[in-house]
Scaffold this motif. Structure first.
Motif, mmCIF file in Angstrom:
data_model
loop_
_atom_site.group_PDB
_atom_site.id
_atom_site.type_symbol
_atom_site.label_atom_id
_atom_site.label_comp_id
_atom_site.label_asym_id
_atom_site.label_seq_id
_atom_site.Cartn_x
_atom_site.Cartn_y
_atom_site.Cartn_z
ATOM 1 N N GLU A 167 0.812 -1.216 0.000
ATOM 2 C CA GLU A 167 0.000 0.000 0.000
ATOM 3 C C GLU A 167 0.847 1.268 0.000
ATOM 4 O OE1 GLU A 167 -3.001 -0.149 2.998
ATOM 5 O OE2 GLU A 167 -3.801 -2.075 2.320
ATOM 6 N N TYR A 169 1.644 3.365 -2.378
ATOM 7 C CA TYR A 169 1.260 3.672 -3.751
ATOM 8 C C TYR A 169 2.142 4.754 -4.383
ATOM 9 C CZ TYR A 169 -2.793 1.059 -2.185
ATOM 10 O OH TYR A 169 -3.609 0.088 -1.667
ATOM 11 N N LYS A 196 -7.130 3.412 -5.575
ATOM 12 C CA LYS A 196 -6.696 3.128 -4.206
ATOM 13 C C LYS A 196 -6.362 4.387 -3.419
ATOM 14 C CE LYS A 196 -6.690 -1.437 -4.108
ATOM 15 N NZ LYS A 196 -7.498 -2.198 -3.128
#
Length: 348
Positions: A167, A169, A196
């Protein structure tokens, strides 16, 4: 692997310019450039300082082993894959790492070892899997400068997915720069990051743009395939492809015009007078449906140029002229609809 290539590889991994390396070693920048181009060799007294600068042994610097062959790499990777089934990951990892230390300059070996080790810990339950992150990521990072496009792309993709799973990103997004801007994989991964990170509208736009592009590309391919089938005499398959193209157009709200446009090509090839007249009439009367997809909910986040009445009238006029071409549609001679169409066209 030559010493020049080894020097270039480790210099880049250390993030040093040729000038910075030259300053640290007390030599000229052109000297470093000549080493890397294999025009000259560094003085023997510089081997230890160069190795120390890179944090490697002089054996690694000199590539003390002959390079491993592609066949040997294949056999080694197959053996690693087999061992994962009944040996601890830690043991297999250690042996693989040792092999890379023997052949530090072989990018293909590093790429395949990193790939198989990374996949094995993802698909198997490996205890403390995170403790291997730094080493595996360093291998992939070192491959980002590879001159082999497939290796470079694979390394970037692996690093993208690693940070995406974590995560992280922002870091993942950086690796998309290793893809060309029109690469569909890059566009999809970028859209996933938008989704996301709360950039919902950007995600919708990206997904819809890709979907529309893929639909158009698919229909272009189907049109080419239909023509090939006609030329090859396989009319059954040509009809099947034309029907499938119509279904695709219908499924994605492309409008009546685009649903039947490919069928005219087939009717003309077969010189089917009644079918040609039917399709011509339907195309002319449904000109304004050519842009129906711009009103579809499937593409509701995209902005399209809006066409006025004049555009569709011009399209309709062009169609009539094309349909009246005797070289293409001369077989329609005597058909009431076609003759009427020609009369109207001449009067205009």
């Amino acid at each position: 692997m030559t010493i020049g290539k080894v020097i270039r590889k480790y210099r880049k991994e250390k993030g040093l310019t040729q000038e910075e390396m030259a300053i640290r070693l007390g030599v000229s920048t052109p000297a470093v450039n000549k080493w890397e181009k294999d025009n000259t060799l560094p003085d023997i007294s510089l081997l230890v300082p160069i190795a120390r600068l890179f944090g490697i042994s002089t054996d690694e610097l000199l590539s003390f082993k002959d390079d491993i062959t592609d066949k040997e790499i294949y056999i080694f990777i197959k053996e690693l894959d087999r061992r994962f089934k009944h040996e601890p990951y830690e043991d297999v990892f250690a042996d693989a790492k040792k092999k890379l230390e023997e052949y530090p300059g072989n990018e293909r070996l590093k790429w395949q070892v990193a790939t198989v080790l990374n996949a094995a810990r993802l698909f198997n339950e490996v205890a403390d899997s995170d403790r291997y992150d730094d080493v595996i990521c360093s291998w992939f990072s070192g491959l980002l400068e590879s001159e082999d496009l497939s290796i470079r792309k694979s390394a970037a993709e692996a690093l993208f997915h690693f940070h995406y799973r974590k995560e992280d990103y922002q870091t993942a997004e950086r690796y998309l720069l290793y893809y060309s801007e029109d690469n569909p994989e890059r566009k999809l991964m970028q859209a996933n990051i938008y989704a996301k990170t709360g950039k919902i509208n950007e995600a919708y736009v990206a997904y819809e743009e890709m979907m529309l592009a893929e639909v158009n590309q698919l229909r272009v391919i189907m049109n080419a395939l239909q023509i090939l089938c006609e030329e090859d005499g396989d009319l059954d398959l040509a009809h099947r492809v034309a029907d499938a193209s119509s279904d695709v157009a219908k499924c994605f709200d492309m409008g009546v015009y685009q649903e039947i446009s490919m069928q005219l090509e087939l009717a003309a090839y077969e010189k089917n007078i009644d079918e040609t007249a039917r399709i011509m009439e339907k195309l002319i009367s449904n000109c304004d449906s050519i842009s129906d997809f711009t009103k579809s909910k499937l593409f509701s986040h995209l902005s399209f140029k809006q066409y006025g009445k004049d555009f569709y009238e011009e399209l309709r006029s062009d169609l009539v002229k094309r349909f009246c071409d005797e070289e293409t549609f001369g077989y329609m001679s005597g058909n009431i609809y076609w003759e009427t169409l020609k009369d109207k066209s001449h009067k205009k």
